[in-house]
Motif scaffolding. Structure first.
Motif, PDB file in Angstrom:
ATOM      1  N   LEU A   1       0.776  -1.314   0.014  1.00 52.69           N
ATOM      2  CA  LEU A   1       0.062  -0.069   0.056  1.00 52.69           C
ATOM      3  C   LEU A   1       0.922   1.484  -0.014  1.00 52.69           C
ATOM      4  N   ALA A   2       1.943   1.320   0.768  1.00 55.73           N
ATOM      5  CA  ALA A   2       2.913   2.373   0.894  1.00 55.73           C
ATOM      6  C   ALA A   2       3.532   2.697  -0.533  1.00 55.73           C
ATOM      7  N   ARG A   3       3.673   1.599  -1.142  1.00 56.91           N
ATOM      8  CA  ARG A   3       4.299   1.915  -2.658  1.00 56.91           C
ATOM      9  C   ARG A   3       3.261   2.655  -3.421  1.00 56.91           C
TER      10      ARG A   3
ATOM     11  N   VAL B   1     -13.946   0.410   6.131  1.00 58.23           N
ATOM     12  CA  VAL B   1     -13.208  -0.947   6.966  1.00 58.23           C
ATOM     13  C   VAL B   1     -13.249  -1.983   5.651  1.00 58.23           C
ATOM     14  N   VAL B   2     -11.970  -2.345   5.651  1.00 51.89           N
ATOM     15  CA  VAL B   2     -11.564  -3.798   4.930  1.00 51.89           C
ATOM     16  C   VAL B   2     -11.152  -4.834   6.071  1.00 51.89           C
ATOM     17  N   CYS B   3     -12.025  -5.934   6.033  1.00 44.66           N
ATOM     18  CA  CYS B   3     -11.928  -6.980   6.682  1.00 44.66           C
ATOM     19  C   CYS B   3     -11.329  -8.267   6.108  1.00 44.66           C
TER      20      CYS B   3
ATOM     21  N   LEU C   1      -4.135  -8.254  -2.127  1.00 45.54           N
ATOM     22  CA  LEU C   1      -3.488  -6.971  -2.434  1.00 45.54           C
ATOM     23  C   LEU C   1      -4.398  -6.189  -3.249  1.00 45.54           C
ATOM     24  N   SER C   2      -4.485  -6.615  -4.456  1.00 44.22           N
ATOM     25  CA  SER C   2      -5.341  -6.219  -5.450  1.00 44.22           C
ATOM     26  C   SER C   2      -6.813  -5.578  -4.855  1.00 44.22           C
ATOM     27  N   VAL C   3      -7.116  -6.591  -4.266  1.00 49.66           N
ATOM     28  CA  VAL C   3      -8.763  -6.001  -3.712  1.00 49.66           C
ATOM     29  C   VAL C   3      -8.687  -4.732  -2.546  1.00 49.66           C
ATOM     30  N   VAL C   4      -7.596  -4.951  -1.763  1.00 52.09           N
ATOM     31  CA  VAL C   4      -7.542  -3.932  -0.893  1.00 52.09           C
ATOM     32  C   VAL C   4      -7.280  -2.330  -1.470  1.00 52.09           C
ATOM     33  N   VAL C   5      -6.348  -2.364  -2.671  1.00 53.28           N
ATOM     34  CA  VAL C   5      -6.079  -1.382  -3.356  1.00 53.28           C
ATOM     35  C   VAL C   5      -7.238  -0.846  -3.947  1.00 53.28           C
TER      36      VAL C   5
END
Length: 273
Positions: free
Chosen positions: A77-79, A144-146, A241-245
């Motif tokens: 996420l930082a990147r 919120v993402v669980c 990771l793709s979903v969270v982004v």
């Protein structure tokens, strides 16, 4: 019957039983190894570096985990431009006095520092804590993402319930722990995404899904996103990771439902850039 603490005192033997098939549990470590490696490879590919626009994100670890185990997710996420933070509370021992008092303090510190709502991503039991934060401070939580978070009280037992009971005996829990759990089980008052996997080897996936809302009734949207992932790999899997982004880039005031087709287009665009 609780999926986390055995508030009804069914005994240690009952607390240790149940959960996903033992075969899935045994595959957790080798699957995590592959998912972690794949997640590192994803960060070698070109990507949109300013997606997050410096917006704050707090990432909460799962039970018995700490910030080190969420490092892959936070680095990803930082990147991509988010201001990402761990919780800084050491190992997650559940609803202890340290966590129940320290987590709201940590959240308030970040909300004040950035002077804007903070997105909260919670893995496993960290997702339950993320739900609790949203109930406590709906005005300061952006969304919120669980990730594989068993919040439902359905009687299904997780592979970690026995660990919760042993932790309670060793580290204790706050007097109002049951009230906190009941509160976090209510409809979350901010946009909510529940990421879950049928092949989760630790928690039963049905307990991780939410009652979906599209936001058209004036209530914040709530959605389910199914992935193929181990439980431990939820914080490293390229799919997750793709979903969270994709979810973190959403504007709560102009929310778009999740779609894998958009993920595919973003990956193609990133590879071509």
């Amino acid at each position: 019957m609780s999926q986390v603490y055995d508030f009804h005192d069914h005994g240690a033997e009952a607390s240790a039983s149940g959960g996903p098939h033992r075969g899935l549990l045994l595959l957790e470590l080798p699957r995590w190894t592959m998912e972690y490696g794949a997640g590192r490879l994803v960060d070698l590919l070109p990507g949109e570096r300013e997606l997050g626009a410096g917006r704050p994100v707090l990432v909460l670890p799962g039970f018995a985990a700490d910030d080190r185990l969420t490092g892959r997710l936070r680095g990803h996420l930082a990147r991509r431009g988010w201001a990402v933070h761990g919780w800084g509370l050491g190992r997650n021992h559940g609803l202890t006095e340290q966590i129940v008092t320290g987590l709201p303090r940590r959240f308030a510190e970040l909300a004040e520092r950035y002077d804007e709502p903070v997105s909260v991503v919670g893995w496993s039991f960290g997702g339950l804590l993320a739900r609790w934060l949203a109930h406590e401070r709906p005005d300061r939580v952006r969304q919120v993402v669980c990730l594989g978070s068993p919040w439902r009280a359905e009687g299904e037992r997780t592979r970690a319930t026995g660990m919760f009971e042993r932790s309670r005996a060793k580290h204790g829990i706050v007097a109002d722990a049951r009230e906190i759990v009941e509160r976090l089980r209510g409809p979350v008052p901010v946009p909510l995404t529940a990421v879950w996997s049928r092949s989760d080897g630790i928690v039963p996936w049905r307990g991780c899904t939410v009652d979906e809302r599209d936001g058209s009734d004036g209530h914040p949207p709530a959605e389910n996103v199914e992935v193929v992932s181990s439980h431990v790999g939820m914080v490293a899997s390229p799919l997750v990771l793709s979903v969270v982004v994709d979810r973190l880039r959403q504007d709560p005031a102009a929310w778009q439902p999740f779609g894998w087709s958009r993920i595919g287009r973003a990956l193609v665009a990133g590879t071509a850039s």
